[in-house]
Design a protein around this motif. Structure first.
Motif, PDB file in Angstrom:
ATOM      1  N   LEU A 112       0.872  -1.160   0.000  1.00 17.79           N
ATOM      2  CA  LEU A 112       0.000   0.000   0.000  1.00 17.79           C
ATOM      3  C   LEU A 112       0.912   1.213   0.000  1.00 17.79           C
ATOM      4  O   LEU A 112       1.960   1.211   0.653  1.00 17.79           O
ATOM      5  CB  LEU A 112      -0.885   0.020   1.247  1.00 17.79           C
ATOM      6  N   THR A 113       0.539   2.246  -0.738  1.00 18.82           N
ATOM      7  CA  THR A 113       1.337   3.473  -0.754  1.00 18.82           C
ATOM      8  C   THR A 113       0.516   4.587  -0.122  1.00 18.82           C
ATOM      9  O   THR A 113      -0.673   4.717  -0.378  1.00 18.82           O
ATOM     10  CB  THR A 113       1.749   3.864  -2.185  1.00 18.82           C
ATOM     11  N   ILE A 114       1.172   5.359   0.716  1.00 23.18           N
ATOM     12  CA  ILE A 114       0.544   6.503   1.372  1.00 23.18           C
ATOM     13  C   ILE A 114       1.336   7.726   0.936  1.00 23.18           C
ATOM     14  O   ILE A 114       2.507   7.868   1.284  1.00 23.18           O
ATOM     15  CB  ILE A 114       0.579   6.369   2.899  1.00 23.18           C
ATOM     16  N   THR A 115       0.700   8.562   0.150  1.00 22.34           N
ATOM     17  CA  THR A 115       1.373   9.748  -0.372  1.00 22.34           C
ATOM     18  C   THR A 115       0.766  10.982   0.266  1.00 22.34           C
ATOM     19  O   THR A 115      -0.448  11.172   0.218  1.00 22.34           O
ATOM     20  CB  THR A 115       1.242   9.827  -1.908  1.00 22.34           C
ATOM     21  N   THR A 116       1.607  11.791   0.874  1.00 17.31           N
ATOM     22  CA  THR A 116       1.183  13.085   1.413  1.00 17.31           C
ATOM     23  C   THR A 116       1.479  14.120   0.344  1.00 17.31           C
ATOM     24  O   THR A 116       2.602  14.209  -0.147  1.00 17.31           O
ATOM     25  CB  THR A 116       1.958  13.423   2.699  1.00 17.31           C
ATOM     26  N   LEU A 117       0.470  14.872  -0.039  1.00 19.42           N
ATOM     27  CA  LEU A 117       0.580  15.810  -1.151  1.00 19.42           C
ATOM     28  C   LEU A 117       0.337  17.244  -0.722  1.00 19.42           C
ATOM     29  O   LEU A 117      -0.502  17.508   0.130  1.00 19.42           O
ATOM     30  CB  LEU A 117      -0.455  15.471  -2.232  1.00 19.42           C
TER      31      LEU A 117
ATOM     32  N   THR B 119       4.657  19.036  -4.201  1.00 17.89           N
ATOM     33  CA  THR B 119       5.494  18.346  -3.232  1.00 17.89           C
ATOM     34  C   THR B 119       4.776  17.080  -2.790  1.00 17.89           C
ATOM     35  O   THR B 119       3.553  17.083  -2.648  1.00 17.89           O
ATOM     36  CB  THR B 119       5.781  19.242  -2.009  1.00 17.89           C
ATOM     37  N   ALA B 120       5.542  15.998  -2.589  1.00 13.82           N
ATOM     38  CA  ALA B 120       4.952  14.749  -2.112  1.00 13.82           C
ATOM     39  C   ALA B 120       5.948  14.019  -1.227  1.00 13.82           C
ATOM     40  O   ALA B 120       7.157  14.169  -1.375  1.00 13.82           O
ATOM     41  CB  ALA B 120       4.561  13.861  -3.291  1.00 13.82           C
ATOM     42  N   GLN B 121       5.404  13.241  -0.300  1.00 13.32           N
ATOM     43  CA  GLN B 121       6.189  12.369   0.559  1.00 13.32           C
ATOM     44  C   GLN B 121       5.531  11.000   0.485  1.00 13.32           C
ATOM     45  O   GLN B 121       4.300  10.908   0.488  1.00 13.32           O
ATOM     46  CB  GLN B 121       6.189  12.886   1.986  1.00 13.32           C
ATOM     47  N   VAL B 122       6.339   9.917   0.407  1.00 13.31           N
ATOM     48  CA  VAL B 122       5.773   8.586   0.210  1.00 13.31           C
ATOM     49  C   VAL B 122       6.172   7.646   1.338  1.00 13.31           C
ATOM     50  O   VAL B 122       7.324   7.627   1.765  1.00 13.31           O
ATOM     51  CB  VAL B 122       6.238   7.984  -1.135  1.00 13.31           C
TER      52      VAL B 122
ATOM     53  N   LEU C 262       9.683   6.320   2.861  1.00 16.64           N
ATOM     54  CA  LEU C 262      10.756   6.167   1.880  1.00 16.64           C
ATOM     55  C   LEU C 262      11.401   7.494   1.530  1.00 16.64           C
ATOM     56  O   LEU C 262      12.523   7.526   1.038  1.00 16.64           O
ATOM     57  CB  LEU C 262      10.210   5.539   0.599  1.00 16.64           C
ATOM     58  N   THR C 263      10.667   8.572   1.741  1.00 18.17           N
ATOM     59  CA  THR C 263      11.158   9.892   1.349  1.00 18.17           C
ATOM     60  C   THR C 263      10.894  10.880   2.476  1.00 18.17           C
ATOM     61  O   THR C 263      10.061  10.648   3.341  1.00 18.17           O
ATOM     62  CB  THR C 263      10.440  10.386   0.075  1.00 18.17           C
ATOM     63  N   LYS C 264      11.610  11.976   2.437  1.00 18.52           N
ATOM     64  CA  LYS C 264      11.335  13.045   3.390  1.00 18.52           C
ATOM     65  C   LYS C 264      10.634  14.182   2.655  1.00 18.52           C
ATOM     66  O   LYS C 264      10.606  14.222   1.425  1.00 18.52           O
ATOM     67  CB  LYS C 264      12.627  13.523   4.056  1.00 18.52           C
ATOM     68  N   TRP C 265      10.058  15.070   3.412  1.00 22.48           N
ATOM     69  CA  TRP C 265       9.315  16.194   2.853  1.00 22.48           C
ATOM     70  C   TRP C 265      10.294  17.229   2.321  1.00 22.48           C
ATOM     71  O   TRP C 265      11.053  17.808   3.085  1.00 22.48           O
ATOM     72  CB  TRP C 265       8.413  16.800   3.926  1.00 22.48           C
TER      73      TRP C 265
END
Length: 138
Positions: free
Chosen positions: A23-28, A32-35, A50-53
């Protein structure tokens, strides 16, 4: 499990990798996005970020054969490249070292990717014209 984004200028998008393993949770937010990912088989597990903001950076994640593939986009239409991790192991929090699979090319913008059993297909623009490239998977 409930995921919440307290910042009013951000939203959450829930999806999955095309192979259904994560499942992927993407903050948008604006460009800009964080996953983060959660194994589909253990959806109650805490998300692995997996990524930082980073303002101006957008990410798309896919999974194939134990490897994570991350398409990194600099907004609005700047440099884009694809990287991968080492195979996932038993440590759910192990991210390993990201290795470049496709480097930046000044005349190419990567617009997307599709994962298949033996290859990753990249959707590109070369000098403004649409193109497709195939990267064979390990």
């Amino acid at each position: 499990t409930v995921w919440e984004e307290p910042a009013e200028d951000r939203s959450l998008m829930l999806g999955s990798t095309k192979d259904g393993e994560f499942l992927t949770i993407t903050t948008l937010a604006s460009r800009t996005a964080q996953v983060a990912i959660v194994p589909s088989s253990a959806s109650q597990s805490p998300p692995q970020h997996l990524t930082k903001w980073e303002p101006g950076i957008e990410y798309t994640v896919e999974h194939a054969h134990g490897w994570l593939y991350l398409l990194i986009s600099t907004a609005p239409y700047g440099c884009k490249h694809l990287i991968r991790t080492r195979p996932l192991d038993n440590d759910a929090n192990s991210r390993g070292s990201w290795q470049v699979v496709v480097s930046e090319r000044s005349d190419v913008v990567l617009e997307g990717m599709d994962m298949f059993s033996s290859a990753c297909v990249l959707y590109e623009r070369r000098n403004g014209s649409p193109a497709v490239s195939v990267v064979h998977l390990p």
